[in-house]
Design an enzyme around this catalytic site. Structure first.
Site, mmCIF file in Angstrom:
data_model
loop_
_atom_site.group_PDB
_atom_site.id
_atom_site.type_symbol
_atom_site.label_atom_id
_atom_site.label_comp_id
_atom_site.label_asym_id
_atom_site.label_seq_id
_atom_site.Cartn_x
_atom_site.Cartn_y
_atom_site.Cartn_z
ATOM 1 N N HIS A 177 -46.273 24.758 54.482
ATOM 2 C CA HIS A 177 -44.670 24.032 54.528
ATOM 3 C C HIS A 177 -43.796 24.681 53.345
ATOM 4 C CE1 HIS A 177 -47.014 21.512 52.040
ATOM 5 N NE2 HIS A 177 -45.876 21.187 51.236
ATOM 6 N N CYS B 162 -45.102 15.913 45.533
ATOM 7 C CA CYS B 162 -45.451 17.252 45.509
ATOM 8 C C CYS B 162 -44.252 17.981 45.250
ATOM 9 C CB CYS B 162 -46.037 17.677 46.886
ATOM 10 S SG CYS B 162 -45.184 17.749 48.313
#
Length: 689
Positions: free
Chosen positions: A66, A187
């Site tokens: 991603h 993250c």
């Protein structure tokens, strides 16, 4: 709103290549063929850059490459059931389910909320098993659509019922429960792992029968945990690959810390570890101490918000001060104070040495004609090393005001505020407005960037907003205000403050009063707002006087550090002199107080103050005031912003440094023993009656 996934973005039992690079390129190609990609190569580049940060393979045969990328204009999900499976770095083997999640750099929050729901579903076996059993692309699209459902109105509320509620509605943990936990997950991209880690932790906490609330600091927004929930928590879990925003809210809490992938792999062990740490007095703890009003939630007062913003800037500024101060102190140790002087022609001696010399071509120290008929006192090698360290330290100090300004803007507007904030800090240096100009520029840059970021813009322009539009417009608008309107008044104010400080330093009586006041501030809240205000004042001054041979700012830095060392050492000494006045846990804390105080960690006194504030806090304030005043009286100066006794090489006036410290420690120790003894005697009399 464009659909997140369509049948054109689904491949079943597909061979996309033998490795993850080929697979990512194949998934990006699917996005392009579906008419959803602006630049396939950019998608691949950004996704692989994310892979280099940490592998995106997950337990159970799942891969979720991603990225945030300019290669797409709308958040898009591509799915492939791989045959054969491909290794994405998971511990349990290759992945047969691969999701490519892409979001534009300025993607809207609604789509990002859908992605967070998907990320949470990926840790649930019932969902992934259904994907493996799906027979048509339509079935896959239906399964994913059911999971993401209708976007939640609040990004942080898109969680199961047991997860964190918005700050304004969060209720304190029931007092009947033995333990409760809080957690933060984050993250680098804030798209997938942030929310998967939260889901895994919540599921593990439910299995363990413990209350857990999670703050997800991701791209879909973040609602801070309620301060009361944090206060009631027994321990905190940080599952992050980036810094925790407003980490000071959790100060003093037992802490389990890991990367964001660990809870996805082993959430049960992290919950068990947090519960174990909650009962362990020697467990790792979050540095500092939480203060009332911290957290930045909806309940923040104006004062708490201002303090949070300013302290964010100060906390990011301090590493530049620490590095620069220690390097300059070492430069003077090796090359002598003369290394900072100019030559007769006005050039800096250190800069000239670094430019013209090398380790193989050392300078001739005797050939430099310094201002005031001074000479470089040491040999060629030490002179060269001193010049090198002074140049590096000066460069570090050059970022002091830009870092302060940039991260004040960041605290207000998040990442879009950083670039214009740094520019305003540099402008403040150019205009000679000092840290006052840095604060003003940072606040204005943050407010304007935050305002522009909320503009409604066409879809095609969203990717340009954070990288071009916001920095450009903010820099133009705030730069104009700083240069045309605020530059001259702030410059005059800075000059007046500097003159006032010099006048106080020249008057021995006023200098002593200043030292005492700084000492009181350092001891009053032991790492809280007053303590940080005094410390920020000292470090800002240290930056201004970095290469001076004698300046009042250096004396202020000495007073502040010495005063901050007194409380933990004094209380540690008191536990040795009169152990019967302290509980067993306090005596154990006293053992650590020696090292904490010697290292200039004032927070080592907090356990004592929390247990007996009416006797401990006045005592340590008295001792720190004595130390601060004596430091000024002895003209002690210090070039390092931290380190305690371990930076004695940066101290000018070591005897005065030690005498001031010992005197304050003895006064504080005697005061706390006297007050506790008096209290004990009064209690005994009361019992006798």
């Amino acid at each position: 709103m464009t659909e997140l996934i369509t049948t054109a973005l689904v491949r079943l039992d597909a061979d996309l290549g033998a490795d993850k690079i080929a697979t990512i390129r194949g998934l990006a190609g699917m996005v392009a063929r579906a008419g959803r990609a602006d630049d396939v190569d950019e998608i691949v580049k950004d996704a692989l850059a994310r892979e280099e940060t940490s592998a995106t393979g997950l337990p159970g045969g799942i891969a979720i490459p991603h990225c945030r990328t300019g290669g797409v204009s709308e958040p898009t999900l591509a799915f492939a059931r791989l045959s054969p499976p491909v290794d994405f770095g998971a511990k349990d083997g290759p992945a047969d389910l691969a999701f490519l999640i892409t979001a534009p750099a300025g993607g809207d929050q609604t789509h990002l909320q859908l992605l967070t729901k998907l990320a949470r579903a990926l840790v649930k076996p019932v969902f992934t098993d259904s994907l493996r059993a799906a027979e048509t692309p339509e079935e896959v699209v239906e399964l994913i659509s059911e999971v993401v459902g209708t976007p939640a109105p609040d990004p942080a509320a898109a969680t199961p019922a047991r997860a964190a509620a918005p700050a304004a509605e969060a209720a304190p943990v029931a007092p009947t429960e033995k333990h409760s936990l809080v957690a933060v997950t984050a993250c680098p991209t804030g798209i997938a792992h942030t929310y998967m880690a939260a889901e895994a932790l919540e599921a593990a906490a439910e299995r363990a029968g413990v209350a857990l609330q999670v703050e997800t600091q991701g791209s879909a927004g973040s609602t801070p945990l309620d301060p009361q929930v944090i206060a009631n928590a027994s321990a905190v879990i940080f599952a992050v690959d980036v810094g925790v925003r407003d980490r000071g809210r959790f100060g003093g809490k037992p802490m389990v810390s890991s990367g964001v992938k660990r809870p996805i792999d082993d959430a049960d062990a992290m919950i068990a570890e947090a519960l174990r740490y909650a009962d362990d007095p020697h467990a790792p703890r979050v540095e500092g101490s939480a203060q009332a009003g911290d957290g930045g939630g909806a309940s923040d007062s104006f004062g708490a918000t201002v303090r949070r913003v300013l302290m964010t800037g100060v906390s990011y500024m301090i590493p530049f001060v620490a590095a620069g101060g220690l390097l300059i102190a070492l430069a003077f140790l090796l090359g002598g104070y003369e290394i900072a002087l100019n030559t007769e022609d006005g050039a800096g001696a250190a800069g000239q040495i670094v430019a013209d010399s090398t380790l193989l071509n050392l300078p001739d120290a005797s050939s430099f004609d310094l201002a005031g008929d001074a000479t470089l006192p040491n040999g060629a090698l030490l002179t060269y090393l001193g010049a090198l360290l002074l140049t590096l330290g000066g460069a570090a100090f050059g970022f002091l005001v830009p870092a302060l300004s940039g991260y004040i803007a960041y605290a207000i507007a998040d990442r879009p505020g950083i670039a214009p904030g740094f520019v305003m800090g540099a402008i403040a240096v150019t205009l000679n407005t000092g840290f006052l100009g840095g604060i003003a520029g940072g606040v204005l840059a943050g407010l304007v960037a935050h305002w522009i970021a909320r503009w409604k813009v066409p879809t095609w322009a969203r990717g340009l907003m954070p990288v071009l539009v916001i920095p450009l417009l903010t820099t133009l608008a705030v730069g104009f205000v700083m240069v045309v309107l605020l530059g001259r008044p702030l410059s005059h104010l800075t000059e007046a403050l500097s003159d006032g400080l010099n006048n106080m330093a020249d008057d021995p009586g006023l200098a002593i009063v200043l030292g005492a006041v700084l000492g009181l501030m350092m001891a009053f809240d032991m790492g809280g707002p007053l303590n940080k205000t005094a410390y920020a004042f000292a470090t800002a001054g240290l930056g201004a006087a970095a290469t001076a041979t004698d300046a009042p700012e250096l004396k202020i830095m000495a007073s502040v550090m010495l005063a901050g060392m007194v409380p933990p050492i004094a209380l540690a000494l008191a536990t040795v002199v009169r152990p019967g006045l302290f509980s067993i846990p306090e005596r154990e804390n006293g053992k650590a107080g020696w090292a904490l105080g010697a290292s200039f960690i004032t927070e080592g006194a907090i356990p004592f103050a929390a247990a007996d504030p009416l006797r401990v806090i006045p005592s340590i304030m008295l001792g720190s005031a004595v130390t601060g005043a004596l430091s000024q009286a002895f003209d002690v100066s210090l070039r390092a912003p931290h380190g305690g006794i371990f930076v004695l090489f940066a101290v000018d006036g070591i005897l005065g440094f030690l005498v001031s410290l010992v005197a304050g420690v003895l006064v504080a120790c005697a005061a706390v023993i006297a007050l506790k003894t008096l209290n004990k005697a009064n209690n005994t009399d009361l019992v006798t009656v």
